[in-house]
Design a protein around this motif. Structure first.
Motif, short mmCIF file in Angstrom:
data_model
loop_
_atom_site.label_atom_id
_atom_site.label_comp_id
_atom_site.label_asym_id
_atom_site.label_seq_id
_atom_site.Cartn_x
_atom_site.Cartn_y
_atom_site.Cartn_z
N LEU A 27 0.87 -1.19 0.08
CA LEU A 27 -0.03 0.12 -0.04
C LEU A 27 0.94 1.28 0.22
CD1 LEU A 27 -2.68 -1.29 2.58
CD2 LEU A 27 -3.30 -0.49 0.07
N ILE A 109 -6.24 -3.07 6.17
CA ILE A 109 -5.98 -2.77 4.95
C ILE A 109 -7.02 -1.85 4.11
CG2 ILE A 109 -5.98 -3.84 2.47
CD1 ILE A 109 -4.89 -6.52 3.67
N GLN A 110 -8.37 -2.07 4.50
CA GLN A 110 -9.48 -1.11 4.18
C GLN A 110 -9.13 0.31 4.52
OE1 GLN A 110 -13.28 -2.73 4.97
NE2 GLN A 110 -14.21 -0.94 3.88
N GLU A 113 -6.35 1.99 2.84
CA GLU A 113 -6.72 2.21 1.35
C GLU A 113 -7.40 3.37 1.23
OE1 GLU A 113 -6.63 -2.26 -0.64
OE2 GLU A 113 -8.45 -1.41 0.06
N GLU A 114 -8.28 3.62 2.44
CA GLU A 114 -9.14 4.80 2.23
C GLU A 114 -8.05 6.12 2.63
OE1 GLU A 114 -12.94 2.57 3.87
OE2 GLU A 114 -12.32 3.97 5.26
N GLN A 116 -4.98 6.50 2.21
CA GLN A 116 -3.92 6.53 1.29
C GLN A 116 -4.38 6.84 -0.28
OE1 GLN A 116 -0.28 6.54 2.75
NE2 GLN A 116 -0.07 4.70 1.53
N THR A 118 -4.79 4.19 -2.26
CA THR A 118 -4.19 3.40 -2.83
C THR A 118 -5.10 2.08 -2.61
OG1 THR A 118 -2.81 2.71 -0.91
CG2 THR A 118 -1.65 4.12 -2.78
N CYS A 119 -4.80 0.92 -3.37
CA CYS A 119 -5.23 -0.35 -3.14
C CYS A 119 -4.51 -1.43 -3.50
CB CYS A 119 -6.62 -0.47 -3.68
SG CYS A 119 -6.71 -0.62 -5.31
N ILE A 120 -4.72 -2.57 -3.03
CA ILE A 120 -3.67 -3.88 -3.24
C ILE A 120 -4.52 -4.69 -4.27
CG2 ILE A 120 -3.40 -6.07 -2.21
CD1 ILE A 120 -2.49 -4.87 0.53
#
Ligand code: SF4
Length: 424
Positions: A27, A109-110, A113-114, A116, A118-120
């Motif tokens: 991420l 992770i979620q 992701e929110e 940054q 970005t996502c995996i």
């Protein structure tokens, strides 16, 4: 964003932390050893013993001022302190943002992701981008055994094996990233595959992984005396990359104590299994786990544990004094009736016996040449392990982690060997 992960407990926790770290790397986050400069602070906890839980709580409390100073920081608690319900934990640690059960890292992770944007890519396996030459590979999560003293089945859930093709793919990728030794992990690796549709077993998985190019050594942890099949023992003997070392927890040498622990075997069964392992795998080293001071363990029962340790002559014994774990069968039904001072005395008695045994076993290696895989350089000397898992130190030679070298053993202690690299 920078992240800091603090880990205590078993190798499974280390592997879980590595997996979370890999996800955060993907991420775009950066690891830091310094909690003060981290935006994401994670405590990966253990509750197997009271001491481990106390340390995790202490670490979590030390993060409170950091969170209060900067409420944007994310503080997370993961690992075995987190059960199916986290209400009590939420009341106890209101400054913690996330409570993640072992292996369940999706919420983190979620959130990142929110934050940054970005996502995996879900197709990318969560393995470290720069793994150590010796790396853990979890193959089965959870445990179905419900030993009466153990909290693991309640926190990590029932057994869930990872499919063989997924593991082969992951180990190939690890090999391409420089890994030379893998340790397959599970609370009970010997029951690997029972829950999968085609029921592959650990022997089959070892055979498949033995073919992965670049991997030179394969280990596995932890076994259960009831589930260690002859097929598995023969696989260890037959497969050239599988190392001659088995960790086979006995926990106690007295049948009544073993029954109260719900271990499901007798001391005699254990001894016969050890004999079969030694007859089938030349040069095998054996380690074990023992609990002293389990409810109802009197002097005579303890003596039987000591006798078993003397008889088997393990290379290593991991000893723990029983501590009651809320939620376990033992905590609900058995009185913790061995005084702490007596538990300590028994622990020390085993340590003394084991130190003498390990001294003898390791002294027998003096003057021999052992194949060692170099793991790292620490305090101006190299550190590595033999196939039977003996820790070896030496300081000559220009090498790198992952190299296999021959070491002449010149000094032996109960815990390690020291020597010099030689040509064969
Ligand atoms: Fe715990 Fe027993 Fe399972 Fe080991 S086998 S994880 S001690 S319940």
């Amino acid at each position: 964003m920078k992240y800091h992960i603090w880990t205590i407990g078993c190798q499974m926790n280390v592997a879980d932390s590595e997996r979370l770290g890999s996800a955060l790397d993907l991420l775009g986050c950066e690891a830091t050893q310094n909690p003060d400069e981290a935006d994401v602070l994670v405590v990966n906890s253990c509750v197997v013993r009271q001491g481990a839980e106390d340390k995790a709580v202490g670490k979590l409390q030390s993060l409170k001022p950091l969170k209060l100073a900067n409420p944007n920081r994310i503080v997370a608690l993961m690992g075995c302190m987190v059960g199916p319900k986290s209400d009590t934990l939420r009341r106890r640690f209101p400054y913690v943002d996330l409570f993640m059960r072992p292996q369940v890292i999706d919420d983190m992770i979620q959130l990142i992701e929110e934050r940054q944007g970005t996502c995996i890519d879900n197709a990318v396996p969560l393995i470290p981008s720069r793994p150590a030459v010796s790396t853990f590979v979890p193959i089965i999560q959870g445990c179905d055994k419900f030993c009466t003293f153990c909290i693991i089945p309640y926190r990590r859930g029932r057994e869930k094996s990872r499919p063989v093709p997924e593991l082969v793919r992951e180990v190939r990728m690890l090999s391409q990233r420089g890994v030379r030794e893998i340790t397959l992990l599970g609370q009970n690796v010997d029951s690997y595959g029972n829950d999968l549709p085609d029921k592959p077993d650990l022997a089959e998985l070892l055979s498949r992984l033995n073919e992965v190019e670049g991997i030179q050594r394969i280990r596995f942890l932890t076994s259960h005396p009831n589930d260690m099949s002859h097929r598995l023992i023969e696989a260890v003997a037959r497969l050239d990359k599988v190392c001659e070392h088995i960790n086979l927890p006995v926990q106690a040498g007295d049948d009544a104590v073993l029954a109260a622990m719900h271990r499901g075997y007798s001391a005699d069964h254990y001894l016969r299994l050890v004999e079969r392992i030694r007859n089938t795998i030349p040069g095998v080293s054996l380690s074990t786990d023992v609990i002293v001071g389990f409810p109802g363990e009197g002097d005579q029962q303890f003596q039987r544990t000591l006798d078993l340790i003397r008889e088997v002559r393990f290379d290593k014994v991991h000893i723990a004094a029983y501590s009651e774990r809320p939620g376990t069968i033992a905590a609900r039904k058995l009185e913790d009736d061995v005084p702490l001072a007596e538990k300590k005395r028994r622990l020390q008695a085993i340590e003394e016996v084991q130190e003498r045994i390990a001294t003898d076993i390791n002294a027998a290696l003096l003057g021999s040449v052992q194949e060692v895989m170099i793991e790292e350089r620490k305090d101006d000397r190299w550190e590595g392990r033999t196939r039977p898992n003996k820790l070896v130190y030496f300081n000559n030679g220009h090498h790198k982690p992952g190299d296999l070298v021959n070491v002449l053993v010149e000094i032996a202690s109960p815990w390690s060997l020291q020597g010099t690299i030689v040509e064969r």
